[in-house]
Write a protein that holds these residues in place. Structure first.
Motif, short mmCIF file in Angstrom:
data_model
loop_
_atom_site.label_atom_id
_atom_site.label_comp_id
_atom_site.label_asym_id
_atom_site.label_seq_id
_atom_site.Cartn_x
_atom_site.Cartn_y
_atom_site.Cartn_z
N ARG A 153 1.26 -1.00 0.04
CA ARG A 153 0.47 -0.15 -0.17
C ARG A 153 0.66 1.18 -0.04
N LEU A 154 2.32 0.90 0.70
CA LEU A 154 3.21 2.69 0.98
C LEU A 154 3.43 2.89 -0.64
N SER A 155 3.59 1.91 -1.06
CA SER A 155 4.41 1.82 -2.51
C SER A 155 3.40 2.42 -3.60
N ALA A 156 2.32 1.91 -3.17
CA ALA A 156 1.35 2.56 -4.02
C ALA A 156 1.36 3.79 -4.81
N ASP A 157 1.74 5.02 -3.48
CA ASP A 157 1.62 6.33 -3.00
C ASP A 157 3.53 6.27 -2.97
N ALA A 158 3.58 5.67 -3.28
CA ALA A 158 5.73 6.11 -3.08
C ALA A 158 5.84 6.80 -4.05
N SER A 159 6.47 8.08 -3.01
CA SER A 159 7.13 9.20 -4.28
C SER A 159 8.19 9.05 -4.31
N ALA A 160 8.89 8.64 -4.66
CA ALA A 160 10.13 8.29 -4.69
C ALA A 160 10.72 6.67 -4.87
N PRO A 161 11.90 5.94 -6.03
CA PRO A 161 11.91 4.36 -4.81
C PRO A 161 12.93 4.49 -4.08
N LEU A 162 12.34 4.27 -3.43
CA LEU A 162 13.15 3.58 -2.31
C LEU A 162 13.57 2.57 -2.13
N ALA A 163 13.04 1.86 -0.63
CA ALA A 163 13.09 0.38 -0.50
C ALA A 163 11.77 0.10 -1.36
N SER A 164 12.00 -1.24 -2.50
CA SER A 164 11.26 -1.75 -3.02
C SER A 164 10.93 -2.92 -2.79
#
Length: 266
Positions: A153-164
């Motif tokens: 869910r956090l990845s769906a709205d992530a604003s930077a390519p951090l922990a993937s």
């Protein structure tokens, strides 16, 4: 919003409970008082760390947040916690598990994308083992599923390519690079995440605590409903799913305890 929780803890966790009705629902299946407080504090700690590693806008900010949590683990070990989540835990006893969780996220922040789902699931299981140590339980499989749901869910709205959380083989099938993720349209992200969700195994809920069993069942229902925009809505069916999972876990725990008692008598 939620009874049976210390006001100081609830004041901090309130925003997370409003944001995630699945967590609020699952908390109802933990006994009011210490058990509910520990479950809530652990689940919110999970979200705080995952958000820091995945969803902030800048790597330096993520590193600073995780560094603060490393310092906080040291304060917990000395019996001088500063964070409100400590109201829901035995801070001194949880210090080592907290340090382990933060270290795992710091490593994840620096790591390349997982090669495939098996590698990703391994990361979730490592985090789940440390999480179960915080709760004093043995609910690793259920926590692993919750870790994955929260991270997705956090990845769906992530604003930077951090922990993937997106494995390389899945990115390759869609002709994507990790660096593109934060620039993709919501619909594209949803389709990729739905394909990832299809690989998630059924968690073992035997002898789980009822609250984590309920939360894992709710996360699995969310994963199965992707990429529908209605996936995040919580309704009557979700209540029924959570209740059934909690009841099944409670029965399994009771049977396991009976077996243990019988073995001791023999």
């Amino acid at each position: 919003m939620l009874s049976g929780v210390a006001p100081e803890l609830l004041a901090f966790c309130g925003a997370w409970l409003e944001r995630d009705p699945r967590l609020l629902l699952a908390c109802q299946f933990a006994a009011a008082g210490d058990q509910r407080e520990r479950f809530l504090a652990t689940a919110v700690l999970q979200r705080e760390l995952a958000q820091a590693a995945i969803a902030v806008s800048d790597r330096r900010v993520a590193e600073a947040k995780l560094a603060w949590w490393i310092d906080e683990a040291g304060a917990w070990a000395l019996g001088h916690p500063r964070h409100p989540l400590a109201y829901g835990m035995d801070a001194k006893a949880s210090a080592h598990a907290l340090a382990r969780l933060v270290a795992l996220h710091a490593d994840w922040l620096q790591a390349p994308s997982p090669d495939d789902f098996a590698a990703l699931w391994g990361r979730m299981q490592q985090a789940a083992t440390a999480t179960a140590a915080v709760t004093g339980g043995a609910d690793e499989e259920a926590w692993a599923l919750v870790w994955l749901g929260v991270s997705m869910r956090l990845s769906a709205d992530a604003s930077a390519p951090l922990a993937s959380v997106i494995p390389l083989d899945l990115l390759a099938r869609h002709g994507l690079r990790r660096s593109q993720w934060s620039e993709l349209e919501a619909g594209v992200r949803g389709r990729v995440l739905a394909e990832l969700a299809a690989q998630v195994p059924q968690p073992k809920v035997e002898a789980c605590g009822p609250a984590i069993a309920a939360l894992a069942a709710l996360e699995r229902r969310w994963l199965r409903r992707l990429p529908s925009p209605r996936a995040s809505r919580v309704g009557f069916v979700d209540v029924l799913v959570a209740w059934r999972a909690a009841r099944k876990a409670s029965r399994a725990s009771a049977l396991l305890q009976i077996r243990r008692d019988s073995t001791q008598v023999l």
